[in-house]
Design a protein around this motif. Structure first.
Motif, PDB file in Angstrom:
ATOM      1  N   ALA A 277       3.481 -41.581 -28.537  1.00  0.00           N
ATOM      2  CA  ALA A 277       3.342 -40.132 -28.701  1.00  0.00           C
ATOM      3  C   ALA A 277       1.882 -39.728 -28.856  1.00  0.00           C
ATOM      4  CB  ALA A 277       4.146 -39.658 -29.911  1.00  0.00           C
ATOM      5  N   ALA A 278       1.115 -40.520 -29.598  1.00  0.00           N
ATOM      6  CA  ALA A 278      -0.306 -40.211 -29.783  1.00  0.00           C
ATOM      7  C   ALA A 278      -1.070 -40.332 -28.480  1.00  0.00           C
ATOM      8  CB  ALA A 278      -0.906 -41.127 -30.846  1.00  0.00           C
ATOM      9  N   VAL A 279      -0.756 -41.351 -27.688  1.00  0.00           N
ATOM     10  CA  VAL A 279      -1.405 -41.510 -26.387  1.00  0.00           C
ATOM     11  C   VAL A 279      -1.060 -40.337 -25.478  1.00  0.00           C
ATOM     12  CG1 VAL A 279      -1.482 -42.916 -24.283  1.00  0.00           C
ATOM     13  CG2 VAL A 279      -1.561 -44.019 -26.535  1.00  0.00           C
ATOM     14  N   ALA A 280       0.219 -39.950 -25.491  1.00  0.00           N
ATOM     15  CA  ALA A 280       0.646 -38.813 -24.663  1.00  0.00           C
ATOM     16  C   ALA A 280      -0.119 -37.552 -25.042  1.00  0.00           C
ATOM     17  CB  ALA A 280       2.146 -38.592 -24.817  1.00  0.00           C
ATOM     18  N   ARG A 281      -0.232 -37.275 -26.330  1.00  0.00           N
ATOM     19  CA  ARG A 281      -0.961 -36.074 -26.776  1.00  0.00           C
ATOM     20  C   ARG A 281      -2.427 -36.150 -26.377  1.00  0.00           C
ATOM     21  NH1 ARG A 281       2.040 -36.779 -31.607  1.00  0.00           N
ATOM     22  NH2 ARG A 281       0.192 -37.671 -32.626  1.00  0.00           N
ATOM     23  N   ARG A 282      -3.014 -37.346 -26.502  1.00  0.00           N
ATOM     24  CA  ARG A 282      -4.427 -37.516 -26.181  1.00  0.00           C
ATOM     25  C   ARG A 282      -4.708 -37.133 -24.730  1.00  0.00           C
ATOM     26  NH1 ARG A 282      -5.173 -43.057 -27.145  1.00  0.00           N
ATOM     27  NH2 ARG A 282      -5.045 -42.482 -29.345  1.00  0.00           N
ATOM     28  N   TRP A 283      -3.730 -37.382 -23.854  1.00  0.00           N
ATOM     29  CA  TRP A 283      -3.920 -37.101 -22.434  1.00  0.00           C
ATOM     30  C   TRP A 283      -3.236 -35.816 -21.998  1.00  0.00           C
ATOM     31  CZ3 TRP A 283      -7.527 -39.386 -19.623  1.00  0.00           C
ATOM     32  CH2 TRP A 283      -8.083 -40.566 -20.132  1.00  0.00           C
ATOM     33  N   GLY A 284      -2.874 -34.958 -22.978  1.00  0.00           N
ATOM     34  CA  GLY A 284      -2.420 -33.618 -22.644  1.00  0.00           C
ATOM     35  C   GLY A 284      -0.946 -33.467 -22.346  1.00  0.00           C
ATOM     36  N   PHE A 285      -0.133 -34.484 -22.665  1.00  0.00           N
ATOM     37  CA  PHE A 285       1.309 -34.395 -22.427  1.00  0.00           C
ATOM     38  C   PHE A 285       1.985 -34.050 -23.751  1.00  0.00           C
ATOM     39  CE2 PHE A 285      -0.385 -37.245 -19.213  1.00  0.00           C
ATOM     40  CZ  PHE A 285       0.170 -36.735 -18.047  1.00  0.00           C
ATOM     41  N   SER A 286       2.467 -32.822 -23.869  1.00  0.00           N
ATOM     42  CA  SER A 286       2.993 -32.348 -25.148  1.00  0.00           C
ATOM     43  C   SER A 286       4.477 -32.636 -25.326  1.00  0.00           C
ATOM     44  CB  SER A 286       2.750 -30.837 -25.287  1.00  0.00           C
ATOM     45  OG  SER A 286       3.357 -30.140 -24.217  1.00  0.00           O
ATOM     46  N   HIS A 287       5.184 -32.958 -24.245  1.00  0.00           N
ATOM     47  CA  HIS A 287       6.627 -33.193 -24.335  1.00  0.00           C
ATOM     48  C   HIS A 287       6.897 -34.678 -24.100  1.00  0.00           C
ATOM     49  CE1 HIS A 287      10.917 -32.808 -23.716  1.00  0.00           C
ATOM     50  NE2 HIS A 287      10.843 -31.519 -24.001  1.00  0.00           N
ATOM     51  N   PRO A 288       7.278 -35.434 -25.130  1.00  0.00           N
ATOM     52  CA  PRO A 288       7.414 -36.892 -24.990  1.00  0.00           C
ATOM     53  C   PRO A 288       8.367 -37.331 -23.893  1.00  0.00           C
ATOM     54  CG  PRO A 288       7.448 -36.256 -27.307  1.00  0.00           C
ATOM     55  CD  PRO A 288       7.506 -34.990 -26.516  1.00  0.00           C
ATOM     56  N   SER A 289       9.520 -36.674 -23.761  1.00  0.00           N
ATOM     57  CA  SER A 289      10.491 -37.126 -22.763  1.00  0.00           C
ATOM     58  C   SER A 289       9.987 -36.864 -21.346  1.00  0.00           C
ATOM     59  CB  SER A 289      11.844 -36.442 -22.981  1.00  0.00           C
ATOM     60  OG  SER A 289      11.738 -35.040 -22.835  1.00  0.00           O
TER      61      SER A 289
END
Length: 312
Positions: A277-289
């Motif tokens: 989740a942290a990696v996703a947020r770092r790269w601008g992806f706010s929705h995990p699924s």
């Protein structure tokens, strides 16, 4: 920012930071209670507050676009043109909107800088000549109103980590602002006004495309937009989209998205201690699924599998 208070002056001064024209009338200090939450998305402010008091308020946004929902058992919302449906959000880019309630209400609002909303609209549409003006204060339909409400709830939840101002979260902030603009523009009737911008490029530009790809590769970890890419290579956004489509049969948006997926892939392969989740947020992806689905489409496995395989 979160706080609770019974100080009427603090409430009004806080609200005026977001909507300078806002005024509270006839507040009963004996019944007054205020619970405030706000978040800055960069040119877009998210505001949610509960106000237990007998309230008469007025907002007349200046150089802003205000989208607001007042939820209360006896809430009434109206403009100088007539009553608005208090069960739905409303929008204003200048006309005065009044609200009143006696028993208390919960208010949810997005406050866009006018220029920011027009810029985001151009980014979303690819039309360099687009400038937003509100046509109707009410949403297009009950479905559109419900979609806006769902979007606001999602933004409020997603904005929770934004109190941390590290660079890792700037990309998330930018994507949330874009989501807020896209849903708002879909939910309300607006008109566009043509303005003079640089003319769109109409010829292929392989060198420009290469420079744009280099810029994306070097800056995809930052909260850049397609507008930023176009400006960096000295071309209009529409011209850049045309050049990408002709040279690569893709779009700058898709290229930027792919670069960010590649960045997330490298981070997960590095084995550095971090959550998916942290990696996703770092790269601008706010929705995990959605991130997981896009990652699997690109790399054939879920991001959790990559992380587990390379965990130190």
């Amino acid at each position: 920012m979160r706080f609770r208070t019974s100080d009427v002056s603090r409430v009004e001064s806080t609200w005026k930071q977001f909507v300078p024209s806002a005024v509270l009338h006839d507040v009963d200090p004996e019944r007054f209670r205020f619970d405030w939450h706000s978040a800055d998305l960069g040119g877009v402010s998210l505001v949610r507050y509960d106000l237990a008091a007998e309230v008469r308020s007025t907002a007349e946004p200046l150089d802003q676009v205000l989208v607001c929902r007042v939820d209360g058992p006896d809430a009434r919302v109206y403009s100088d043109r007539g009553d608005l449906d208090a069960s739905r959000p409303w929008i204003s880019d200048g006309p005065r909107v009044h609200a009143r309630w006696d028993a208390g209400a919960r208010v949810a609002a997005l406050v866009f800088d006018r220029d920011t909303l027009s810029r985001l609209a151009r980014r979303i549409s690819g039309d360099d000549d687009l400038s937003i003006r509100v046509e109707d204060l009410s949403p297009r339909s009950a479905y559109a109103a419900a979609a806006w409400d769902r979007m606001f709830a999602y933004l409020e939840q997603s904005a929770a980590p934004l109190g941390d101002t590290t660079d890792d979260l700037e990309l998330l902030r930018s994507e949330l602002a874009r989501h807020a603009a896209a849903t708002t523009l879909a939910a309300f009737a607006t008109t566009s006004r043509l303005e003079r911008h640089r003319p769109a490029q109409t010829t292929a530009a392989p060198a420009t495309v290469r420079r744009a790809l280099d810029f994306i590769a070097e800056n995809s970890h930052r909260p850049i937009t397609v507008d930023d890419v176009a400006a960096a290579v000295h071309i209009s956004t529409r011209g850049l989209q045309y050049a990408f489509r002709r040279a690569l049969d893709t779009t700058p948006t898709e290229s930027l998205r792919r670069a960010r997926l590649d960045g997330a892939h490298r981070d997960l392969q590095s084995g550095a201690p971090s959550t998916v989740a942290a990696v996703a947020r770092r790269w601008g992806f706010s929705h995990p699924s959605r991130f997981a689905a896009a990652y699997r489409d690109s790399f054939g496995v879920l991001p959790s599998v990559t992380a587990a395989t390379h965990r130190r």
